[in-house]
Design a protein around this motif. Sequence first.
Motif, PDB file in Angstrom:
ATOM      1  N   PRO A   6       3.058  27.673  42.560  1.00  0.00           N
ATOM      2  CA  PRO A   6       3.138  26.492  43.437  1.00  0.00           C
ATOM      3  C   PRO A   6       2.784  25.213  42.678  1.00  0.00           C
ATOM      4  CG  PRO A   6       1.134  27.719  43.891  1.00  0.00           C
ATOM      5  CD  PRO A   6       1.943  28.551  42.925  1.00  0.00           C
ATOM      6  N   ILE A   7       3.266  24.099  43.198  1.00  0.00           N
ATOM      7  CA  ILE A   7       2.857  22.800  42.673  1.00  0.00           C
ATOM      8  C   ILE A   7       1.550  22.434  43.356  1.00  0.00           C
ATOM      9  CG2 ILE A   7       3.387  20.336  42.591  1.00  0.00           C
ATOM     10  CD1 ILE A   7       6.353  21.137  42.496  1.00  0.00           C
ATOM     11  N   ASP A  64       5.508  24.858  47.601  1.00  0.00           N
ATOM     12  CA  ASP A  64       6.283  25.928  46.967  1.00  0.00           C
ATOM     13  C   ASP A  64       7.083  25.437  45.766  1.00  0.00           C
ATOM     14  OD1 ASP A  64       5.385  27.929  48.679  1.00  0.00           O
ATOM     15  OD2 ASP A  64       7.012  27.588  50.118  1.00  0.00           O
ATOM     16  N   ASP A  65       7.572  24.190  45.843  1.00  0.00           N
ATOM     17  CA  ASP A  65       8.409  23.672  44.764  1.00  0.00           C
ATOM     18  C   ASP A  65       8.514  22.153  44.868  1.00  0.00           C
ATOM     19  OD1 ASP A  65      10.257  23.198  46.879  1.00  0.00           O
ATOM     20  OD2 ASP A  65      11.236  25.123  46.515  1.00  0.00           O
ATOM     21  N   ALA A  66       9.269  21.558  43.935  1.00  0.00           N
ATOM     22  CA  ALA A  66       9.427  20.105  43.900  1.00  0.00           C
ATOM     23  C   ALA A  66      10.111  19.577  45.159  1.00  0.00           C
ATOM     24  CB  ALA A  66      10.209  19.696  42.656  1.00  0.00           C
ATOM     25  N   LEU A  69       7.472  19.186  47.835  1.00  0.00           N
ATOM     26  CA  LEU A  69       6.642  18.008  47.562  1.00  0.00           C
ATOM     27  C   LEU A  69       7.398  16.731  47.922  1.00  0.00           C
ATOM     28  CD1 LEU A  69       4.123  16.591  46.466  1.00  0.00           C
ATOM     29  CD2 LEU A  69       5.037  16.932  44.153  1.00  0.00           C
ATOM     30  N   ALA A  70       8.672  16.666  47.588  1.00  0.00           N
ATOM     31  CA  ALA A  70       9.488  15.496  47.929  1.00  0.00           C
ATOM     32  C   ALA A  70       9.608  15.346  49.444  1.00  0.00           C
ATOM     33  CB  ALA A  70      10.866  15.611  47.286  1.00  0.00           C
ATOM     34  N   ALA A  71       9.759  16.456  50.153  1.00  0.00           N
ATOM     35  CA  ALA A  71       9.848  16.408  51.622  1.00  0.00           C
ATOM     36  C   ALA A  71       8.536  15.897  52.225  1.00  0.00           C
ATOM     37  CB  ALA A  71      10.201  17.788  52.176  1.00  0.00           C
TER      38      ALA A  71
END
Length: 97
Positions: A6-7, A64-66, A69-71
């Motif tokens: 995860p990030i 979970d992913d980039a 994070l963007a959302a």
Amino acid sequence: MTDHRPIRHVVFFSSKHPDNIEAMIKGLTMLQDIPSLRHFEVRRNRNEDRYANEVDIIVYAEFDDADALAAYRAHPVYQKCVEVVRPLRDLRIAADF
């Protein structure tokens, strides 16, 4: 090779005034309702380090992913949080790993 870990998103805040800290925590806590989060915490810094420490509040989140994070950053709740917290804060340092 794809990294499936995860990030981790860590943000450190300092308040312009000690009286703002609880309002900042309340504002930052709004972020916990954003659906793309895997894990989320807002904590007041315990300031137990013996060296000078300007940090009052820490936000820790996992994604979970980039895309997740963007959302998170594009979500209306995030924007509302910025409107509440930005006028109260001094320092903001963010790191994603």
